[in-house]
Design an enzyme around this catalytic site. Structure first.
Site, short mmCIF file in Angstrom:
data_model
loop_
_atom_site.label_atom_id
_atom_site.label_comp_id
_atom_site.label_asym_id
_atom_site.label_seq_id
_atom_site.Cartn_x
_atom_site.Cartn_y
_atom_site.Cartn_z
N ARG A 22 0.85 -1.20 0.00
CA ARG A 22 0.00 0.00 0.00
C ARG A 22 0.87 1.24 0.00
NH1 ARG A 22 -5.04 -1.56 3.98
NH2 ARG A 22 -5.38 -3.53 2.91
N SER A 113 -8.07 -1.12 0.65
CA SER A 113 -9.13 -1.34 1.63
C SER A 113 -9.79 -0.05 2.08
CB SER A 113 -8.56 -2.13 2.80
OG SER A 113 -9.61 -2.59 3.61
N HIS A 114 -9.72 0.23 3.39
CA HIS A 114 -10.42 1.39 3.95
C HIS A 114 -9.62 2.68 3.81
CE1 HIS A 114 -7.73 -0.39 6.78
NE2 HIS A 114 -7.56 0.81 7.30
N LYS A 126 -2.41 -6.65 -4.06
CA LYS A 126 -2.00 -7.86 -3.35
C LYS A 126 -2.23 -9.08 -4.22
CE LYS A 126 -6.21 -8.64 -0.74
NZ LYS A 126 -6.76 -9.19 0.48
N ASP A 278 -16.44 -1.94 4.16
CA ASP A 278 -15.31 -1.05 3.89
C ASP A 278 -15.01 -0.92 2.39
OD1 ASP A 278 -14.20 -3.56 3.44
OD2 ASP A 278 -12.22 -2.97 4.17
N ASP A 280 -13.04 -2.30 0.19
CA ASP A 280 -12.97 -3.47 -0.69
C ASP A 280 -13.94 -4.58 -0.29
OD1 ASP A 280 -11.46 -3.91 1.62
OD2 ASP A 280 -10.16 -5.35 0.63
N ASP A 282 -14.44 -6.35 2.51
CA ASP A 282 -14.15 -7.51 3.36
C ASP A 282 -14.42 -7.26 4.84
OD1 ASP A 282 -11.99 -5.84 3.66
OD2 ASP A 282 -10.46 -7.32 3.13
N ARG A 283 -14.71 -6.01 5.21
CA ARG A 283 -15.00 -5.74 6.63
C ARG A 283 -16.49 -5.51 6.84
NH1 ARG A 283 -10.33 -1.98 9.26
NH2 ARG A 283 -8.58 -3.01 8.23
N THR A 345 -2.00 -10.96 13.27
CA THR A 345 -2.93 -10.10 12.52
C THR A 345 -2.78 -10.28 11.02
OG1 THR A 345 -2.99 -8.46 14.28
CG2 THR A 345 -3.44 -7.67 12.06
N GLU A 364 -11.31 -11.11 13.12
CA GLU A 364 -10.36 -10.14 13.67
C GLU A 364 -11.15 -9.01 14.32
OE1 GLU A 364 -6.43 -9.76 11.38
OE2 GLU A 364 -7.96 -9.52 9.84
N SER A 366 -10.69 -6.06 13.97
CA SER A 366 -10.74 -4.92 13.07
C SER A 366 -11.91 -5.03 12.09
CB SER A 366 -9.43 -4.83 12.31
OG SER A 366 -9.16 -6.07 11.66
N LYS A 377 -11.71 -12.41 4.49
CA LYS A 377 -12.83 -11.98 5.32
C LYS A 377 -13.90 -11.42 4.40
CE LYS A 377 -10.43 -7.67 6.72
NZ LYS A 377 -9.04 -7.87 6.27
N ARG A 497 -1.26 0.80 17.49
CA ARG A 497 -2.55 0.28 17.93
C ARG A 497 -2.38 -0.30 19.33
NH1 ARG A 497 -5.13 0.75 13.21
NH2 ARG A 497 -4.39 -0.25 11.31
C1 VG1 Z 1 -5.36 -3.89 9.63
C2 VG1 Z 1 -6.13 -4.70 10.66
C3 VG1 Z 1 -6.02 -6.18 10.33
C4 VG1 Z 1 -6.51 -6.43 8.90
C5 VG1 Z 1 -5.75 -5.54 7.94
C6 VG1 Z 1 -6.26 -5.65 6.52
O1 VG1 Z 1 -3.99 -4.25 9.67
O2 VG1 Z 1 -5.65 -4.45 11.95
O3 VG1 Z 1 -6.76 -6.91 11.27
O4 VG1 Z 1 -6.33 -7.77 8.54
O5 VG1 Z 1 -5.86 -4.18 8.33
O6 VG1 Z 1 -7.62 -5.36 6.47
P1 VG1 Z 1 -2.89 -3.36 10.44
O7 VG1 Z 1 -1.57 -4.00 10.15
O8 VG1 Z 1 -3.02 -1.97 9.90
O9 VG1 Z 1 -3.27 -3.39 11.89
V1 VG1 Z 1 -8.25 -4.64 5.10
O10 VG1 Z 1 -9.90 -4.68 5.21
O11 VG1 Z 1 -7.63 -3.05 5.37
O12 VG1 Z 1 -7.56 -5.33 3.79
CO CO Z 2 -10.74 -4.24 3.57
#
Ligand code: VG1
Ligand code: CO
Length: 544
Positions: A22, A113-114, A126, A278, A280, A282-283, A345, A364, A366, A377, A497
């Site tokens: 990213r 993602s978000h 990815k 979110d 993409d 998955d959340r 994670t 998770e 998150s 997810k 975090r």
């Molecule tokens: C974060 C979350 C993790 C999740 C990852 C990808 O990672 O904490 O639980 O799997 O995002 O999610 P990090 O390393 O920033 O804590 V997604 O929906 O952003 O692809």
């Molecule tokens: Co996501």
């Protein structure tokens, strides 16, 4: 048309994080940057000759441009067939579904993602393997190694594919099949859940729901499944049109960023059920009438009620959660007499457990939950799961949550994020914690004795691979925990975090405000890490 070998030199920052690479869009727009990473991925993935690839993304700015480049590189690297979502759109769970359904060699998913999108926003890429899941660390490490040695990449000089047109087109000898982005995924959902019961719930009584797609990729999926197939009234899905900049929003489904939905769900005339997804797809965030379901609780509740859903009617083989996720799911696993797993994670660590049928549900803290139906997810899956449970139980979200606490106890849980911290300051804070680990066990704080303090290391029970330094854990004899880790998905400085958890078995103490219930532990977490001194912050950026 010809395949060209283009000479290039390495970029030193192409190490995939928690979920792929990213960076700012402007970083990806540098000449050769995307191409280097894609070629390194193909090199790491192995022989691509005659293989099938899936390509799609969350529709953010630069999605379609990147896809054209990837298609031309796939052709030049020997792929014979590519499945690509119409207009380049595939949610992360839909991409995982398509990889599995068509037995592809792997897939490339374009998403950050978000993270915010747009010209000045973030972009991401990815690689997922043939089981539909994120590439394991052995492959992401190999991608990085390749990226540091790369001298050339291969690309076709054919013209662009029309991504809007469904059907098959040819690109320099490779066939490109543009597919409906939603159809395969929607069929999979129909095969898992009781759509008749959910349709009755949504159409026959007074039940009302709201789904916030946050102008991101789930809009078309939620509109098709919830409104068209399940009969929810038009307007049930809000912010349903995906925009390249996500409407300038931050498509992270939590109490801070999903403001519009949260305001409605905590109003006097709130719907019975609310959910958001979110960037993409998955959340998920789950809400009831004036209640928020903590993601860790959501995993535990779904697990406890899984046999109400057709796909899981014969029970679960195990439950897996990431290390910082609360231990609520472990209590359910214990009661069900099934395996409980604690992984680092990131969804890539669940793949082996799912493949080996050592876990059926994973989650998770998150806002990520999923099952063995794919290897990512899955936001809408979690929403449909909840709807299926509500349709059978005919009780409110609040009732279901409160009854769960009564039965299993409540794991009070919060995460405090400190965003955009200068990297050196974040590193020194983690080092300061690391230095204390040996001395902490046995110490008492507020009458609570530390039972262990370590930097989490995980040995995969299936392939025995070891992943170290996955976050600092301080566990107490009471079961309370404080966890610290640095994010692996951010693009600006570091994000610290801090995860805080405390178990409450007493029914009379299960209805306090989370931040108040955890106040003493939160303060301890701050003082042990010297947060104010070492990063100069007096309050977190986001609390979930
Ligand atoms: C974060 C979350 C993790 C999740 C990852 C990808 O990672 O904490 O639980 O799997 O995002 O999610 P990090 O390393 O920033 O804590 V997604 O929906 O952003 O692809
Ligand atoms: Co996501």
């Amino acid at each position: 048309m010809a395949f060209n070998k283009v000479t290039t030199t390495p970029f030193d920052d192409q190490k995939p994080g928690t979920s792929g690479l990213r960076k700012k869009v402007t970083v990806f727009q540098q000449p050769h940057y995307l191409e280097n990473f894609v070629q390194s991925t193909f090199n790491a993935a192995g022989n691509c000759q005659g293989k099938t690839l899936v390509v799609g993304g969350d529709g953010r700015y630069y999605n379609a441009t990147a896809i054209q480049t990837i298609l031309k590189m796939a052709a030049a690297n020997g792929f014979s067939h590519v499945w690509v979502g119409q207009n380049g759109i595939l949610s992360t769970p839909a991409a995982s579904c398509v990889i599995r359904r068509y037995q592809a060699f792997g897939g490339i998913i374009l998403s950050a993602s978000h993270n915010p999108a747009g010209v000045d926003g973030d972009f991401g890429i990815k690689f997922n393997i043939s089981n539909g899941g994120p590439a394991p660390e052995s492959i992401t490490n190999a991608i990085f190694t390749n990226s540091q040695q790369i001298e050339q990449y291969q690309i076709s000089d054919a013209s662009d594919i029309d991504l809007g047109q469904l059907g098959t087109q040819q690109l320099d000898g490779m066939s490109v099949q543009v597919i409906d982005s939603v159809a395969d995924y929607a069929e999979l959902m129909q095969s898992l859940f009781d759509f008749t019961a959910i349709r009755d719930l949504l159409t026959q009584g007074t039940f009302r729901m709201r789904f916030d797609a946050m102008h991101a990729v789930t809009g078309p999926y939620a509109t098709e499944i919830l409104e068209n197939q399940l009969g929810a009234p038009k307007g049930t899905v809000i912010n349903g049109v995906p925009l390249p900049d996500f409407g300038q929003g931050h498509p992270d489904p939590n109490l801070t960023y999903a403001e519009e939905l949260v305001a409605e769900m905590f109003s006097a005339n709130a719907p019975d059920f609310g959910a958001a997804s979110d960037g993409d797809g998955d959340r998920n965030m789950i809400l009831g009438d004036n209640i928020f379901v903590t993601p860790s609780d959501s995993l535990a509740i779904l697990a406890a009620n899984a046999t109400l859903v057709p796909a899981y009617k014969n029970g679960l083989s195990g439950i897996a959660r990431s290390m910082p996720t609360s231990q609520a799911a472990d209590r359910v696993a214990e009661k069900l007499g099934i395996e409980a797993h604690e992984t680092p994670t990131g969804w890539k660590f669940f793949g082996n457990l799912l493949d080996a049928d050592r876990a059926t549900l994973c989650g998770e803290e998150s806002f990520g939950t999923g099952s063995n139906h794919i290897r990512e997810k899955d936001g809408l899956w979690a929403v449909l799961f909840w709807l299926n449970v509500l349709a059978v139980e005919k009780r409110s979200v609040e009732d279901i949550v409160h009854q769960h606490w009564q039965e299993f106890g409540r794991n009070y849980y919060t995460r405090h994020d400190y965003e955009a911290v200068p990297s050196e300051q974040a590193q020194s804070l983690m080092q300061h914690l690391q230095n204390q680990l040996a001395d902490l066990p046995g110490k008492q704080f507020n009458g609570n004795t530390v039972s262990y303090a370590d930097n989490f290391s995980y040995t995969d029970p299936v392939d025995q691979s070891v992943s170290e330094n996955q976050g600092i854990r301080i566990g107490f004899e009471s079961g309370d925990r404080i966890i610290y880790r640095l994010s692996g998905t951010g693009t600006e400085g570091a994000t610290l975090r801090v995860y805080i958890e405390s178990y409450e078995a007493d029914q009379n103490k299960q209805h306090q405000d989370t931040q108040l219930a955890l106040a003493a532990l939160i303060e301890l977490a701050g003082s042990l890490a010297m947060i104010t001194d070492l990063i100069g912050r007096t309050a977190p950026t986001v609390i979930t």
